[in-house]
Write a protein that holds these residues in place. Structure first.
Motif, PDB file in Angstrom:
ATOM      1  N   TYR A 166      48.846  51.282  27.540  1.00  0.00           N
ATOM      2  CA  TYR A 166      47.743  51.709  28.399  1.00  0.00           C
ATOM      3  C   TYR A 166      47.217  50.502  29.161  1.00  0.00           C
ATOM      4  CZ  TYR A 166      43.010  53.131  29.732  1.00  0.00           C
ATOM      5  OH  TYR A 166      41.853  53.382  30.436  1.00  0.00           O
ATOM      6  N   VAL A 167      47.100  50.637  30.483  1.00  0.00           N
ATOM      7  CA  VAL A 167      46.590  49.557  31.335  1.00  0.00           C
ATOM      8  C   VAL A 167      45.225  49.955  31.874  1.00  0.00           C
ATOM      9  CG1 VAL A 167      47.023  48.085  33.332  1.00  0.00           C
ATOM     10  CG2 VAL A 167      48.964  48.969  31.998  1.00  0.00           C
ATOM     11  N   ASN A 168      44.250  49.090  31.678  1.00  0.00           N
ATOM     12  CA  ASN A 168      42.882  49.343  32.128  1.00  0.00           C
ATOM     13  C   ASN A 168      42.464  48.278  33.131  1.00  0.00           C
ATOM     14  OD1 ASN A 168      39.948  49.813  32.172  1.00  0.00           O
ATOM     15  ND2 ASN A 168      40.283  51.021  30.332  1.00  0.00           N
ATOM     16  N   SER A 169      41.429  48.575  33.897  1.00  0.00           N
ATOM     17  CA  SER A 169      40.881  47.576  34.819  1.00  0.00           C
ATOM     18  C   SER A 169      40.264  46.435  34.018  1.00  0.00           C
ATOM     19  CB  SER A 169      39.833  48.209  35.732  1.00  0.00           C
ATOM     20  OG  SER A 169      38.743  48.687  34.960  1.00  0.00           O
ATOM     21  N   ILE A 170      40.091  45.287  34.655  1.00  0.00           N
ATOM     22  CA  ILE A 170      39.609  44.095  33.958  1.00  0.00           C
ATOM     23  C   ILE A 170      38.208  44.308  33.377  1.00  0.00           C
ATOM     24  CG2 ILE A 170      38.547  42.961  35.964  1.00  0.00           C
ATOM     25  CD1 ILE A 170      40.765  41.242  33.301  1.00  0.00           C
ATOM     26  N   GLY A 171      37.419  45.172  34.017  1.00  0.00           N
ATOM     27  CA  GLY A 171      36.079  45.457  33.507  1.00  0.00           C
ATOM     28  C   GLY A 171      36.085  46.137  32.154  1.00  0.00           C
ATOM     29  N   GLY A 172      37.222  46.726  31.786  1.00  0.00           N
ATOM     30  CA  GLY A 172      37.336  47.412  30.501  1.00  0.00           C
ATOM     31  C   GLY A 172      37.288  46.480  29.308  1.00  0.00           C
ATOM     32  N   GLN A 173      37.415  45.170  29.557  1.00  0.00           N
ATOM     33  CA  GLN A 173      37.344  44.212  28.455  1.00  0.00           C
ATOM     34  C   GLN A 173      36.002  44.271  27.729  1.00  0.00           C
ATOM     35  OE1 GLN A 173      38.436  40.589  30.685  1.00  0.00           O
ATOM     36  NE2 GLN A 173      40.236  40.423  29.382  1.00  0.00           N
ATOM     37  N   LYS A 174      34.963  44.679  28.463  1.00  0.00           N
ATOM     38  CA  LYS A 174      33.634  44.787  27.863  1.00  0.00           C
ATOM     39  C   LYS A 174      33.467  46.073  27.056  1.00  0.00           C
ATOM     40  CE  LYS A 174      31.539  42.231  31.718  1.00  0.00           C
ATOM     41  NZ  LYS A 174      30.559  42.292  32.841  1.00  0.00           N
ATOM     42  N   LEU A 175      34.389  47.011  27.231  1.00  0.00           N
ATOM     43  CA  LEU A 175      34.244  48.334  26.626  1.00  0.00           C
ATOM     44  C   LEU A 175      35.230  48.619  25.506  1.00  0.00           C
ATOM     45  CD1 LEU A 175      33.885  50.419  29.933  1.00  0.00           C
ATOM     46  CD2 LEU A 175      32.023  49.659  28.442  1.00  0.00           C
ATOM     47  N   SER A 189      46.433  46.737  27.699  1.00  0.00           N
ATOM     48  CA  SER A 189      46.446  45.586  28.597  1.00  0.00           C
ATOM     49  C   SER A 189      45.360  45.764  29.649  1.00  0.00           C
ATOM     50  CB  SER A 189      47.802  45.452  29.298  1.00  0.00           C
ATOM     51  OG  SER A 189      48.841  45.249  28.374  1.00  0.00           O
ATOM     52  N   PHE A 190      44.908  44.647  30.197  1.00  0.00           N
ATOM     53  CA  PHE A 190      43.945  44.671  31.296  1.00  0.00           C
ATOM     54  C   PHE A 190      44.588  44.020  32.511  1.00  0.00           C
ATOM     55  CE2 PHE A 190      41.488  44.521  27.357  1.00  0.00           C
ATOM     56  CZ  PHE A 190      40.690  45.656  27.515  1.00  0.00           C
ATOM     57  N   ILE A 191      44.345  44.603  33.681  1.00  0.00           N
ATOM     58  CA  ILE A 191      44.932  44.060  34.899  1.00  0.00           C
ATOM     59  C   ILE A 191      44.000  43.033  35.520  1.00  0.00           C
ATOM     60  CG2 ILE A 191      44.037  45.934  36.366  1.00  0.00           C
ATOM     61  CD1 ILE A 191      46.712  45.676  37.961  1.00  0.00           C
ATOM     62  N   GLU A 192      44.542  41.849  35.753  1.00  0.00           N
ATOM     63  CA  GLU A 192      43.803  40.766  36.402  1.00  0.00           C
ATOM     64  C   GLU A 192      44.298  40.702  37.842  1.00  0.00           C
ATOM     65  OE1 GLU A 192      42.474  36.765  34.461  1.00  0.00           O
ATOM     66  OE2 GLU A 192      44.463  36.451  35.336  1.00  0.00           O
ATOM     67  N   ASN A 193      43.481  41.157  38.764  1.00  0.00           N
ATOM     68  CA  ASN A 193      43.872  41.263  40.165  1.00  0.00           C
ATOM     69  C   ASN A 193      43.811  39.910  40.863  1.00  0.00           C
ATOM     70  OD1 ASN A 193      41.903  43.957  39.628  1.00  0.00           O
ATOM     71  ND2 ASN A 193      43.966  44.393  40.377  1.00  0.00           N
ATOM     72  N   ASP A 194      44.746  39.701  41.774  1.00  0.00           N
ATOM     73  CA  ASP A 194      44.747  38.519  42.624  1.00  0.00           C
ATOM     74  C   ASP A 194      44.778  39.017  44.067  1.00  0.00           C
ATOM     75  OD1 ASP A 194      45.051  36.113  43.898  1.00  0.00           O
ATOM     76  OD2 ASP A 194      47.093  35.731  43.189  1.00  0.00           O
ATOM     77  N   ILE A 195      43.616  39.026  44.693  1.00  0.00           N
ATOM     78  CA  ILE A 195      43.499  39.539  46.061  1.00  0.00           C
ATOM     79  C   ILE A 195      43.487  38.359  47.023  1.00  0.00           C
ATOM     80  CG2 ILE A 195      42.208  41.025  47.633  1.00  0.00           C
ATOM     81  CD1 ILE A 195      43.164  42.486  45.126  1.00  0.00           C
ATOM     82  N   GLU A 196      44.609  38.151  47.700  1.00  0.00           N
ATOM     83  CA  GLU A 196      44.708  37.038  48.634  1.00  0.00           C
ATOM     84  C   GLU A 196      44.039  37.387  49.961  1.00  0.00           C
ATOM     85  OE1 GLU A 196      48.795  36.057  49.112  1.00  0.00           O
ATOM     86  OE2 GLU A 196      48.961  35.100  47.146  1.00  0.00           O
ATOM     87  N   PRO A 197      43.353  36.431  50.579  1.00  0.00           N
ATOM     88  CA  PRO A 197      42.765  36.667  51.907  1.00  0.00           C
ATOM     89  C   PRO A 197      43.848  36.953  52.951  1.00  0.00           C
ATOM     90  CG  PRO A 197      41.838  34.697  50.888  1.00  0.00           C
ATOM     91  CD  PRO A 197      43.018  35.101  50.061  1.00  0.00           C
ATOM     92  N   TYR A 198      43.489  37.734  53.936  1.00  0.00           N
ATOM     93  CA  TYR A 198      44.374  38.001  55.058  1.00  0.00           C
ATOM     94  C   TYR A 198      43.543  37.963  56.335  1.00  0.00           C
ATOM     95  CZ  TYR A 198      42.469  42.687  54.027  1.00  0.00           C
ATOM     96  OH  TYR A 198      41.634  43.747  53.753  1.00  0.00           O
TER      97      TYR A 198
END
Length: 233
Positions: A166-175, A189-198
């Motif tokens: 099960y993959v949850n958003s990174i905010g789920g670490q608190k829950l 698992s928790f997803i750690e997003n890497d949003i590059e500027p464009y």
């Protein structure tokens, strides 16, 4: 098989689509309580270099109702206003011509329930970006799980889908506790997003806008690369 379970948001930001891209099956969590001032019926776009909210009005929205119990209060005139706002905002964007018809199709969808309407924005964009994933709704796929405690319900839905990942958003670490999920046979698992500027008209980058902004300023090939800029931790 990896599973993600998340409320349906309207034209969500790139990180949401990274979550969709990280799993084999994505389940819209549509039979949980509506989140007021969340992203279920609104999102952010770029206007004159600054973020601006677009909102799809709802009928008697309440946090005491489930998402799939709430309907849109949007007629054709309202939809035209939203489309006009997007056209003014992005008509000079490099990929406007490639994407505006898709955005119009989604906005003009003949769907009254906000859960279905928002989910449709995600499935259509995912298809456009060629994300290999299947979709379902918790209300259809696992209605018997409604009322179960939060973590236990997620575990139940995963097992019903024959998934132990099960993959949850990174905010789920608190829950949610990895140990608790592991004890119940699920690897969390928790997803750690890497949003590059464009580039956004050559101005200072404004992050975390709707996926509309992303596909207006980037070609599909580059967006597909952006979808893979994450880590599972």
């Amino acid at each position: 098989m990896k599973v993600a379970i998340m409320q349906p948001y309207i034209f969500p930001y790139l990180g949401y689509f990274q979550l969709v891209n990280s799993v084999d099956k994505f389940i819209f969590y549509d039979d949980v309580n509506f989140i007021k001032k969340g992203w279920i019926n609104r999102n952010k776009i770029l206007i004159n270099g600054k973020e601006s909210i677009i909102t799809f009005p709802l009928i008697k929205a309440s946090q005491n109702k489930l998402i799939n119990e709430i309907d849109l209060f949007v007629n054709n005139k309202d939809k035209k206003k939203i489309i006009a706002k997007l056209e003014i905002a992005y008509k000079k964007a490099p990929y406007f011509d490639n994407t505006i018809n898709l955005v119009k199709e989604i906005i003009n969808a003949d769907l009254s329930c906000i859960a279905e309407y928002s989910a449709n924005s995600i499935t259509k964009i995912s298809n456009f970006l060629e994300i290999d994933v299947s979709f379902d709704f918790s209300s259809i796929q696992s209605p018997e799980s409604k009322g179960i405690d939060k973590a236990d319900r997620l575990i139940h839905i995963c097992k019903k889908n024959n998934s132990n990942q099960y993959v949850n958003s990174i905010g789920g670490q608190k829950l949610y506790s990895k140990e608790y999920f592991n004890a119940n046979g699920i690897n969390l698992s928790f997803i750690e997003n890497d949003i590059e500027p464009y580039s956004q008209f050559g101005e200072e980058f404004v992050p975390n806008l709707s996926i509309i902004d992303v596909i207006m300023f980037n070609d599909k090939k580059h967006v597909r690369k952006m979808l893979n800029k994450y880590k599972l931790i």
